[in-house]
Design a protein around this motif. Structure first.
Motif, PDB file in Angstrom:
ATOM      1  N   VAL A  92       0.985  -1.162   0.100  1.00 25.81           N
ATOM      2  CA  VAL A  92      -0.048   0.233  -0.168  1.00 25.81           C
ATOM      3  C   VAL A  92       1.046   1.251   0.032  1.00 25.81           C
ATOM      4  O   VAL A  92       1.608   1.595   0.932  1.00 25.81           O
ATOM      5  CB  VAL A  92      -0.904  -0.050   1.311  1.00 25.81           C
ATOM      6  CG1 VAL A  92      -1.727   1.371   1.499  1.00 25.81           C
ATOM      7  CG2 VAL A  92      -1.802  -1.377   1.095  1.00 25.81           C
ATOM      8  N   VAL A  93       0.817   1.825  -1.218  1.00 22.22           N
ATOM      9  CA  VAL A  93       1.819   3.125  -1.186  1.00 22.22           C
ATOM     10  C   VAL A  93       0.923   4.285  -1.562  1.00 22.22           C
ATOM     11  O   VAL A  93       0.328   4.413  -2.363  1.00 22.22           O
ATOM     12  CB  VAL A  93       2.735   2.790  -2.477  1.00 22.22           C
ATOM     13  CG1 VAL A  93       3.823   4.174  -2.666  1.00 22.22           C
ATOM     14  CG2 VAL A  93       3.584   1.396  -2.199  1.00 22.22           C
ATOM     15  N   SER A  94       1.219   5.316  -0.610  1.00 22.43           N
ATOM     16  CA  SER A  94       0.428   6.442  -0.637  1.00 22.43           C
ATOM     17  C   SER A  94       0.832   7.261  -1.914  1.00 22.43           C
ATOM     18  O   SER A  94       2.126   7.364  -2.366  1.00 22.43           O
ATOM     19  CB  SER A  94       0.814   7.428   0.370  1.00 22.43           C
ATOM     20  OG  SER A  94       0.276   8.531   0.224  1.00 22.43           O
ATOM     21  N   PRO A  95      -0.188   7.850  -2.702  1.00 17.08           N
ATOM     22  CA  PRO A  95      -0.299   8.496  -3.719  1.00 17.08           C
ATOM     23  C   PRO A  95       0.504   9.817  -3.289  1.00 17.08           C
ATOM     24  O   PRO A  95       1.111  10.747  -4.271  1.00 17.08           O
ATOM     25  CB  PRO A  95      -1.506   8.995  -4.455  1.00 17.08           C
ATOM     26  CG  PRO A  95      -2.572   8.390  -3.185  1.00 17.08           C
ATOM     27  CD  PRO A  95      -1.708   7.561  -2.372  1.00 17.08           C
ATOM     28  N   TYR A  96       0.739  10.314  -2.069  1.00 14.33           N
ATOM     29  CA  TYR A  96       1.467  11.347  -1.749  1.00 14.33           C
ATOM     30  C   TYR A  96       2.736  11.199  -1.278  1.00 14.33           C
ATOM     31  O   TYR A  96       3.538  11.910  -0.514  1.00 14.33           O
ATOM     32  CB  TYR A  96       0.597  12.150  -0.698  1.00 14.33           C
ATOM     33  CG  TYR A  96      -0.816  12.320  -1.311  1.00 14.33           C
ATOM     34  CD1 TYR A  96      -0.952  13.086  -2.377  1.00 14.33           C
ATOM     35  CD2 TYR A  96      -2.007  11.773  -0.870  1.00 14.33           C
ATOM     36  CE1 TYR A  96      -2.214  13.506  -3.020  1.00 14.33           C
ATOM     37  CE2 TYR A  96      -3.063  12.112  -1.585  1.00 14.33           C
ATOM     38  CZ  TYR A  96      -3.332  13.032  -2.378  1.00 14.33           C
ATOM     39  OH  TYR A  96      -4.539  13.094  -3.172  1.00 14.33           O
ATOM     40  N   ALA A  97       3.363   9.897  -1.332  1.00 12.46           N
ATOM     41  CA  ALA A  97       4.862   9.742  -0.950  1.00 12.46           C
ATOM     42  C   ALA A  97       5.510  10.239  -2.387  1.00 12.46           C
ATOM     43  O   ALA A  97       5.072  10.286  -3.443  1.00 12.46           O
ATOM     44  CB  ALA A  97       4.927   8.280  -0.795  1.00 12.46           C
ATOM     45  N   ILE A  98       6.756  10.369  -2.103  1.00  8.64           N
ATOM     46  CA  ILE A  98       7.544  11.059  -3.076  1.00  8.64           C
ATOM     47  C   ILE A  98       8.662   9.929  -3.675  1.00  8.64           C
ATOM     48  O   ILE A  98       9.576   9.556  -2.717  1.00  8.64           O
ATOM     49  CB  ILE A  98       8.430  12.033  -2.902  1.00  8.64           C
ATOM     50  CG1 ILE A  98       7.133  13.216  -2.340  1.00  8.64           C
ATOM     51  CG2 ILE A  98       9.241  12.882  -3.899  1.00  8.64           C
ATOM     52  CD1 ILE A  98       7.614  14.406  -1.503  1.00  8.64           C
ATOM     53  N   PHE A  99       8.788   9.699  -4.812  1.00  8.69           N
ATOM     54  CA  PHE A  99       9.555   8.643  -5.263  1.00  8.69           C
ATOM     55  C   PHE A  99      10.346   9.332  -6.333  1.00  8.69           C
ATOM     56  O   PHE A  99       9.972   9.638  -7.453  1.00  8.69           O
ATOM     57  CB  PHE A  99       8.981   7.330  -6.006  1.00  8.69           C
ATOM     58  CG  PHE A  99       8.463   6.559  -4.806  1.00  8.69           C
ATOM     59  CD1 PHE A  99       9.114   5.502  -4.168  1.00  8.69           C
ATOM     60  CD2 PHE A  99       6.920   6.917  -4.569  1.00  8.69           C
ATOM     61  CE1 PHE A  99       8.470   4.827  -3.226  1.00  8.69           C
ATOM     62  CE2 PHE A  99       6.454   5.866  -3.498  1.00  8.69           C
ATOM     63  CZ  PHE A  99       6.929   5.045  -2.846  1.00  8.69           C
ATOM     64  N   ASN A 100      11.591   9.477  -6.175  1.00  8.99           N
ATOM     65  CA  ASN A 100      12.709  10.178  -7.109  1.00  8.99           C
ATOM     66  C   ASN A 100      13.187   9.356  -8.167  1.00  8.99           C
ATOM     67  O   ASN A 100      13.858  10.005  -9.013  1.00  8.99           O
ATOM     68  CB  ASN A 100      13.756  11.071  -6.435  1.00  8.99           C
ATOM     69  CG  ASN A 100      13.100  11.913  -5.179  1.00  8.99           C
ATOM     70  OD1 ASN A 100      12.814  13.070  -5.587  1.00  8.99           O
ATOM     71  ND2 ASN A 100      12.933  11.497  -4.053  1.00  8.99           N
ATOM     72  N   GLY A 108       3.563  -6.560   0.778  1.00  5.96           N
ATOM     73  CA  GLY A 108       2.889  -6.386   2.130  1.00  5.96           C
ATOM     74  C   GLY A 108       3.728  -5.117   2.693  1.00  5.96           C
ATOM     75  O   GLY A 108       3.483  -4.821   3.893  1.00  5.96           O
ATOM     76  N   SER A 109       4.299  -4.499   2.010  1.00  6.83           N
ATOM     77  CA  SER A 109       5.040  -3.075   2.545  1.00  6.83           C
ATOM     78  C   SER A 109       3.806  -1.913   2.384  1.00  6.83           C
ATOM     79  O   SER A 109       3.180  -1.764   1.583  1.00  6.83           O
ATOM     80  CB  SER A 109       6.461  -2.706   2.017  1.00  6.83           C
ATOM     81  OG  SER A 109       7.336  -3.817   2.092  1.00  6.83           O
ATOM     82  N   ILE A 110       4.076  -0.927   3.548  1.00  3.31           N
ATOM     83  CA  ILE A 110       3.276   0.173   3.579  1.00  3.31           C
ATOM     84  C   ILE A 110       4.348   1.629   3.356  1.00  3.31           C
ATOM     85  O   ILE A 110       5.123   1.564   4.296  1.00  3.31           O
ATOM     86  CB  ILE A 110       2.357   0.327   4.550  1.00  3.31           C
ATOM     87  CG1 ILE A 110       1.538  -0.645   4.751  1.00  3.31           C
ATOM     88  CG2 ILE A 110       1.638   1.636   4.888  1.00  3.31           C
ATOM     89  CD1 ILE A 110       0.448  -0.712   5.877  1.00  3.31           C
ATOM     90  N   VAL A 111       4.042   2.277   2.452  1.00  4.67           N
ATOM     91  CA  VAL A 111       4.751   3.497   2.541  1.00  4.67           C
ATOM     92  C   VAL A 111       3.810   4.722   2.736  1.00  4.67           C
ATOM     93  O   VAL A 111       2.579   4.865   1.593  1.00  4.67           O
ATOM     94  CB  VAL A 111       5.456   3.930   1.028  1.00  4.67           C
ATOM     95  CG1 VAL A 111       6.385   5.120   1.012  1.00  4.67           C
ATOM     96  CG2 VAL A 111       6.530   2.759   0.956  1.00  4.67           C
ATOM     97  N   CYS A 112       3.937   5.627   3.653  1.00  4.08           N
ATOM     98  CA  CYS A 112       2.769   6.597   3.604  1.00  4.08           C
ATOM     99  C   CYS A 112       3.250   8.070   3.201  1.00  4.08           C
ATOM    100  O   CYS A 112       4.330   8.253   2.631  1.00  4.08           O
ATOM    101  CB  CYS A 112       2.813   6.899   5.327  1.00  4.08           C
ATOM    102  SG  CYS A 112       2.475   5.409   6.358  1.00  4.08           S
ATOM    103  N   ALA A 113       2.165   8.912   3.424  1.00  2.00           N
ATOM    104  CA  ALA A 113       2.301  10.179   2.730  1.00  2.00           C
ATOM    105  C   ALA A 113       3.501  10.874   3.324  1.00  2.00           C
ATOM    106  O   ALA A 113       3.695  10.680   4.521  1.00  2.00           O
ATOM    107  CB  ALA A 113       0.903  11.057   3.106  1.00  2.00           C
ATOM    108  N   GLY A 114       3.944  11.782   2.454  1.00  2.00           N
ATOM    109  CA  GLY A 114       5.263  12.692   2.785  1.00  2.00           C
ATOM    110  C   GLY A 114       6.594  11.662   2.824  1.00  2.00           C
ATOM    111  O   GLY A 114       7.753  12.460   2.882  1.00  2.00           O
TER     112      GLY A 114
END
Ligand SMILES: CC(C)(COP(=O)(O)OP(=O)(O)OC[C@H]1O[C@@H](n2cnc3c(N)ncnc32)[C@H](O)[C@@H]1OP(=O)(O)O)[C@@H](O)C(=O)NCCC(=O)NCCS
Length: 209
Positions: A92-100, A108-114
């Motif tokens: 579950v990867v937030s659309p508001y996380a930043i991937f450069n 099973g990983s979670i990446v949150c906003a910001g």
């Protein structure tokens, strides 16, 4: 359409649900079913409480599950108890996380906003990168590792399995945190941390537990 549920009905579960709802708004083909938790949450959640691990293990149709549990050791225990082959662990990867850069993220990983991840980073399985955490170049986040809100990993940091970086902590360049090691909230880790050790403070010092 993928049927998705969240395991863990606490605060982090509600945050994971926010991400799922944001993804649905952006057109992801998810149908959100509700929450699993071993604690009975039927009063608080009504129909959104789907049951405990046993219920999940007896689920009859394919189901995608996001594991919203902050502590990696607990995540690992829960995963070992989920035996239903119909369960697929979703990331579950937030659309508001930043991937450069292009970054592979394990199941099973979670990446949150910001959260902000730069380049040549490996994110293993069942990892949590929480709100506003920064992950610098060449970091390796081992399975079940956790980076809590506002923590910063400088370049080339290695988190081994179940390593935990507390809120607002900083891990300096090239440092390795061994299996099950913990850096307390706000700490600054300047040296490698050994297996099962907990360190706190600035610079972080090991505390006996
Ligand atoms: C480091 C940590 C794991 C220690 O937990 P613990 O073993 O339960 O430790 P205690 O709460 O019993 O505290 C032991 C002592 O260390 C101190 N202490 C605890 N955490 C500390 C920290 N992060 N920095 C400085 N001192 C800390 C306590 O004040 C206490 O001091 P005292 O003995 O003088 O009263 C925990 O406090 C921590 O920082 N966890 C991370 C929390 C976090 O980031 N959560 C994310 C939520 S999204």
């Amino acid at each position: 359409m993928t049927e998705i549920a969240i395991y863990g009905a606490g605060g982090f579960g509600r945050e994971a649900n926010l991400i799922v709802q944001q993804l649905i708004k952006k057109g992801y083909p998810y149908h959100f079913l509700g929450f699993f938790d071993d604690e009975d949450k039927s009063v608080e959640l009504g129909k959104l409480y789907l049951g405990n691990t046993e219920k999940l293990n007896n689920w009859k149709t394919p189901i995608s599950v996001a594991l919203a549990i902050g502590n990696g050791k607990t995540r690992k225990k829960v995963v070992s108890r989920i035996t239903n082959p119909r369960v697929e662990f979703s990331k579950v990867v937030s659309p508001y996380a930043i991937f450069n850069d292009i970054i592979n993220i394990g199941k099973g990983s979670i990446v949150c906003a910001g959260a902000n991840l730069t380049t040549n980073i490996e994110v293993g399985e069942f990892v949590v990168v929480n709100l506003n955490a920064t992950i610098g170049h060449d970091c390796q986040l081992g399975d079940f590792s956790s980076v809590m809100p506002g923590a910063n990993l400088a370049g080339d940091v290695k988190l081994k399995e179940c390593a935990f970086v507390g809120s607002g902590a900083n891990v300096l360049n090239g440092i390795e945190m061994a299996e099950n090691s913990v850096l307390g909230a706000g700490g600054v880790l300047t040296k490698n941390l050994e297996v099962n050790k907990t360190a706190i403070g600035v610079p972080a010092k090991i505390i006996e537990k």
